[in-house]
Structures are given as structure tokens and as C-alpha cells.
Design an enzyme around this catalytic site. Structure first.
Site, PDB file in Angstrom:
ATOM      1  N   ARG A  88       0.835  -1.222   0.000  1.00  0.00           N
ATOM      2  CA  ARG A  88       0.000   0.000   0.000  1.00  0.00           C
ATOM      3  C   ARG A  88       0.865   1.266   0.000  1.00  0.00           C
ATOM      4  O   ARG A  88       0.505   2.277   0.591  1.00  0.00           O
ATOM      5  CB  ARG A  88      -0.952   0.033   1.211  1.00  0.00           C
TER       6      ARG A  88
ATOM      7  N   SER B 125     -10.489  -0.632   3.728  1.00  0.00           N
ATOM      8  CA  SER B 125      -9.838  -0.984   4.997  1.00  0.00           C
ATOM      9  C   SER B 125      -9.280   0.295   5.603  1.00  0.00           C
ATOM     10  O   SER B 125      -8.606   1.057   4.906  1.00  0.00           O
ATOM     11  CB  SER B 125      -8.688  -1.954   4.748  1.00  0.00           C
TER      12      SER B 125
ATOM     13  N   GLU C 207      -4.506   3.354   6.326  1.00  0.00           N
ATOM     14  CA  GLU C 207      -4.371   3.089   4.890  1.00  0.00           C
ATOM     15  C   GLU C 207      -5.098   4.207   4.124  1.00  0.00           C
ATOM     16  O   GLU C 207      -4.716   4.568   3.023  1.00  0.00           O
ATOM     17  CB  GLU C 207      -5.000   1.722   4.559  1.00  0.00           C
TER      18      GLU C 207
HETATM   19  C1  FAD Z   1     -15.966  -1.131  -0.228  1.00  0.00           C
HETATM   20  C2  FAD Z   1     -14.509  -0.864  -0.472  1.00  0.00           C
HETATM   21  C3  FAD Z   1     -13.626  -1.932  -0.578  1.00  0.00           C
HETATM   22  C4  FAD Z   1     -12.259  -1.698  -0.815  1.00  0.00           C
HETATM   23  N1  FAD Z   1     -11.414  -2.773  -0.928  1.00  0.00           N
HETATM   24  C5  FAD Z   1     -10.095  -2.552  -1.175  1.00  0.00           C
HETATM   25  C6  FAD Z   1      -9.188  -3.660  -1.325  1.00  0.00           C
HETATM   26  O1  FAD Z   1      -9.555  -4.825  -1.246  1.00  0.00           O
HETATM   27  N2  FAD Z   1      -7.880  -3.378  -1.570  1.00  0.00           N
HETATM   28  C7  FAD Z   1      -7.416  -2.094  -1.695  1.00  0.00           C
HETATM   29  O2  FAD Z   1      -6.212  -1.911  -1.937  1.00  0.00           O
HETATM   30  N3  FAD Z   1      -8.249  -1.040  -1.547  1.00  0.00           N
HETATM   31  C8  FAD Z   1      -9.565  -1.232  -1.297  1.00  0.00           C
HETATM   32  N4  FAD Z   1     -10.416  -0.164  -1.146  1.00  0.00           N
HETATM   33  C9  FAD Z   1      -9.879   1.204  -1.190  1.00  0.00           C
HETATM   34  C10 FAD Z   1      -9.976   1.874  -2.593  1.00  0.00           C
HETATM   35  O3  FAD Z   1     -10.956   1.264  -3.366  1.00  0.00           O
HETATM   36  C11 FAD Z   1      -8.642   1.819  -3.302  1.00  0.00           C
HETATM   37  O4  FAD Z   1      -7.670   2.481  -2.536  1.00  0.00           O
HETATM   38  C12 FAD Z   1      -8.712   2.470  -4.691  1.00  0.00           C
HETATM   39  O5  FAD Z   1      -7.545   2.161  -5.372  1.00  0.00           O
HETATM   40  C13 FAD Z   1      -8.886   3.977  -4.601  1.00  0.00           C
HETATM   41  O6  FAD Z   1      -9.073   4.494  -5.901  1.00  0.00           O
HETATM   42  P1  FAD Z   1      -9.827   5.882  -6.105  1.00  0.00           P
HETATM   43  O7  FAD Z   1      -9.795   6.217  -7.549  1.00  0.00           O
HETATM   44  O8  FAD Z   1     -11.143   5.850  -5.467  1.00  0.00           O
HETATM   45  O9  FAD Z   1      -8.827   6.849  -5.333  1.00  0.00           O
HETATM   46  P2  FAD Z   1      -9.206   8.119  -4.440  1.00  0.00           P
HETATM   47  O10 FAD Z   1      -9.856   7.655  -3.192  1.00  0.00           O
HETATM   48  O11 FAD Z   1      -9.913   9.130  -5.250  1.00  0.00           O
HETATM   49  O12 FAD Z   1      -7.751   8.654  -4.109  1.00  0.00           O
HETATM   50  C14 FAD Z   1      -6.882   7.930  -3.267  1.00  0.00           C
HETATM   51  C15 FAD Z   1      -5.527   8.655  -3.252  1.00  0.00           C
HETATM   52  O13 FAD Z   1      -4.956   8.583  -4.555  1.00  0.00           O
HETATM   53  C16 FAD Z   1      -4.637   9.883  -5.041  1.00  0.00           C
HETATM   54  N5  FAD Z   1      -4.879   9.859  -6.496  1.00  0.00           N
HETATM   55  C17 FAD Z   1      -6.003   9.436  -7.132  1.00  0.00           C
HETATM   56  N6  FAD Z   1      -5.834   9.516  -8.468  1.00  0.00           N
HETATM   57  C18 FAD Z   1      -4.579  10.014  -8.673  1.00  0.00           C
HETATM   58  C19 FAD Z   1      -3.821  10.345  -9.842  1.00  0.00           C
HETATM   59  N7  FAD Z   1      -4.300  10.179 -11.076  1.00  0.00           N
HETATM   60  N8  FAD Z   1      -2.571  10.853  -9.670  1.00  0.00           N
HETATM   61  C20 FAD Z   1      -2.052  11.030  -8.425  1.00  0.00           C
HETATM   62  N9  FAD Z   1      -2.725  10.741  -7.287  1.00  0.00           N
HETATM   63  C21 FAD Z   1      -3.976  10.230  -7.413  1.00  0.00           C
HETATM   64  C22 FAD Z   1      -5.580  10.819  -4.295  1.00  0.00           C
HETATM   65  O14 FAD Z   1      -5.063  12.138  -4.226  1.00  0.00           O
HETATM   66  C23 FAD Z   1      -5.654  10.145  -2.930  1.00  0.00           C
HETATM   67  O15 FAD Z   1      -4.564  10.533  -2.128  1.00  0.00           O
HETATM   68  C24 FAD Z   1     -11.781  -0.370  -0.930  1.00  0.00           C
HETATM   69  C25 FAD Z   1     -12.678   0.705  -0.824  1.00  0.00           C
HETATM   70  C26 FAD Z   1     -14.027   0.467  -0.591  1.00  0.00           C
HETATM   71  C27 FAD Z   1     -14.963   1.639  -0.493  1.00  0.00           C
END
Ligand code: FAD
Length: 317
Positions: free
Chosen positions: A165, A215, A305
């Protein structure tokens, strides 16, 4: 920039649903939009934050002076393209991870099927090196295209310093524009079955639209803790060199704990949910309590995380 919206509620863009107003918000639909948005933030002398799907971000509920740049996943945008060539895929950052995963599965490309059902964009998933069932996205990345604040360049996998992570993107203010992946070929039917089973398991666990940021805390890497702390751990719980933080939290009675509208789920100690009325203040109280209980019982400091959004953090980057 004429599409900047002022004073919007950020909670509507975050899965956790907690947050206050942000002073500026813009949707970036292509590389040029991203560059213009960054230039706008510089001109206005305000920090900026990149928003993907908002599935891993927790915001404070005070007004934040910043520009939120939402990477759009509209077709024909920076988020809109998945290109396949031989055993390689190029995808833009705003593509949904689920679309990338299903493309790999359909084409019989092995590896990302275990990430089935993780919500979010490819950019957000690279930032946090998202993963599940022992695999993470970084294992299949050959290069990431970034905007380093001055120019658009390609960085190799090694230069992204991926870890559990973790990535260089958590330390440097680089914007992920897209990435190239490389896969081994396998059997599309088998991969589809694995993917469908994982989605079903997740569906049963989370139900529809859980208001959580995934998480909440990171699992514990065994080699990072003291022998004294390790002695408190049931060895059968250790998997792939990690102690599931959910186990530690459950051992201190976290399940079902509540502060106002924020509570720990009754199915997993590491899932914190918002019942729709939750406030940031409730969350900080609950998080403080959980950290202190784990520290007291195991001598282990647990670490988030999730990514926090508040002015202090933005200004310190
Ligand atoms: C129900 C649920 C289950 C989940 N299960 C998992 C799992 O099993 N494993 C896991 O790893 N995660 C899990 N997650 C967490 C999440 O889905 C992941 O971290 C996912 O990768 C986040 O993507 P996002 O586009 O929503 O990022 P965001 O939440 O929008 O952003 C997360 C971070 O990334 C940065 N960011 C986003 N896009 C960019 C970009 N293009 N350039 C630079 N920085 C950027 C943002 O500034 C922020 O700091 C879960 C979440 C939920 C709600």
C-alpha cells in the site's frame, strides 16, 4: 478556467460521505485539463488534490481552501482509454479499475483478477498500490506516465518504489496520467471464474454501497514490530509476513464500537462505516480510541491506509 466550481460539498464525491466544503473544484477530462488545473492552482496560490473515485479519502468537515482536480472517467477523456497490444495494456488514470480488471480477464491476461471488485480508478489504485488476496497492482506495471509539475514523463516500475500500500506517489506531488501493464497469458474462462467468485464474496461481505473508505488501517508487517509485540500474536493469524490489523482490532473488541454516526462494522474490525450522520469529529475520536487500545494490548502502532484530506496536510506537501 471556466469550469471551476466554487464552494462545493466534497462529501458527495467521497464514498465515506464525510466532509465539508472545498473552495475550488474542477473536473479534468484530458491531459491538457490537468495541466491547466495545476496552473490555475498555482496562479491562485492554493494547494491542489487529485481525486479519483474518492474510495480511499477521508475529509475533515471544515472548509478547505484548495483546488480538487477530479480525474474524469468520461469516454474520450484522460480516463477513457484502454489500449491492448500483444500482452500489454496501456490505460489512462481515470479508467475504472474494474474496467481494467475485466479487460484483462476477458483477454486471458493473468494477475489482476484478484483485484476484482475493488472500487476506484486506475490512478487511485496505483497511488496506494491497491491489492487483494496476496497480489497488488504494481506487480503488473511496467511504467507509469506522470506529470511532475513541469513535464509529462514515463517512470519505470522500480522508480515508483512500490511496497505494501505504498508508492512514490504518496511522497512526491506527481500526477498519474496513465500506466502500461504487462501480463502472462492464461485461460480466460478460469480467470473469469476467479473474478466472479471474488466479486460475489465481496458483495456478501460489504453489501450494496457501504459508506466506508475500504480498509481503514494497514496490516502489520511482521518484520517491522518488536519481538515483545510478536509474542502476543497468535502465529496462525500471520499470513504472507503480515498480521491482519482486523485481527488486532477484533482482539480489542473493536467490532460494533461507535462514536456518533461512525462505527466499526460487525463483520470486520478494520471496516469503519458512516451511518449517514457521521461527523469527522466522531471519526477522530473513534480512530484515537482504536489506536490506543491496540497500542495498549499489543504495543503496536497502527497506521491509516486511508488518505486524509485537510488543509494542514495539503499545505505540507
Ligand atoms: C468497499 C470498499 C472496498 C475496498 N477494498 C479494497 C481492497 O480490497 N484493496 C485495496 O487496496 N483497496 C480497497 N479499497 C480502497 C480503494 O478502493 C482503493 O484504494 C482504490 O484504489 C482507490 O481508488 P480511487 O480512484 O477511489 O482513489 P481516491 O480515493 O480518489 O484517491 C486515493 C488517493 O490517490 C490519489 N490519487 C487518485 N488519483 C490520482 C492520480 N491520477 N494521480 C495522483 N494521485 C492520485 C488521491 O489524491 C488520494 O490521495 C476499498 C474501498 C471500498 C470503499
Amino acid at each position: 478556467m471556466n469550469n471551476v466550481v466554487k464552494n462545493i460539498e466534497i462529501s458527495q464525491h467521497l464514498n465515506f460521505g464525510v466532509g465539508g466544503k472545498v473552495s475550488h473544484f474542477v473536473t479534468a477530462s484530458n491531459k491538457e485539463d490537468i495541466l491547466s488545473a495545476v496552473a490555475y492552482a498555482k496562479k491562485e496560490k492554493i494547494p491542489y488534490l487529485i481525486l479519483g473515485g474518492g474510495n480511499n479519502i477521508v475529509s475533515c468537515d471544515k472548509k478547505i481552501k484548495c483546488l480538487v482536480i477530479k480525474i474524469s472517467s468520461e469516454p474520450d477523456s484522460v480516463g477513457g482509454e484502454i489500449k491492448i497490444k500483444d500482452n500489454k495494456i496501456y490505460t489512462d488514470a481515470g479508467i475504472l479499475l474494474s474496467d481494467l480488471v475485466s479487460t484483462t480477464v476477458k483477454n486471458g491476461f493473468v494477475g489482476l483478477e484478484t483485484l476484482s471488485g475493488i472500487p476506484g480508478t486506475v490512478g487511485g489504485s496505483i497511488y496506494g498500490n491497491a491489492g487483494a488476496y496476496g497480489h497488488s497492482i504494481s506487480e503488473f506495471i511496467s511504467s507509469v506516465t506522470i506529470f511532475d509539475g513541469k513535464k509529462i514523463i514515463k517512470t519505470g516500475n522500480k522508480d515508483c518504489h512500490f511496497g505494501y500500500r505504498e508508492s512514490v506517489f504518496k511522497k512526491k506531488k506527481w500526477i498519474i496520467i496513465g500506466a502500461e501493464f504487462k501480463f502472462k497469458k492464461g485461460d480466460a474462462k478460469e480467470l473469469t471464474k476467479i473474478s466472479e467468485d471474488i466479486i460475489e464474496t465481496r458483495w456478501k461481505k460489504f453489501g450494496p454501497k457501504p459508506k466506508c473508505p475500504g480498509s481503514y488501517f494497514k496490516n502489520i508487517i511482521v518484520k517491522d514490530i518488536s519481538k515483545k509485540s510478536l509474542a502476543f500474536i497468535d502465529p496462525s493469524k500471520i499470513k504472507d509476513g503480515k498480521i491482519p490489523v482486523g485481527y488486532l482490532l477484533e482482539e480489542v473488541g473493536a467490532k460494533g464500537m461507535r462514536e456518533g454516526g461512525i462505527y466499526v462494522s460487525d463483520f470486520h474490525g478494520n471496516i469503519i462505516l458512516n451511518d449517514g450522520t457521521g461527523k469527522y469529529n466522531d471519526l477522530t475520536k473513534l480512530v484515537k480510541k482504536l489506536k490506543s487500545l491496540v497500542k495498549k494490548k499489543f504495543g503496536i502502532e497502527i497506521e491509516e491506509e486511508v488518505q486524509y484530506l485537510h488543509e494542514k496536510i495539503l499545505n505540507s506537501r
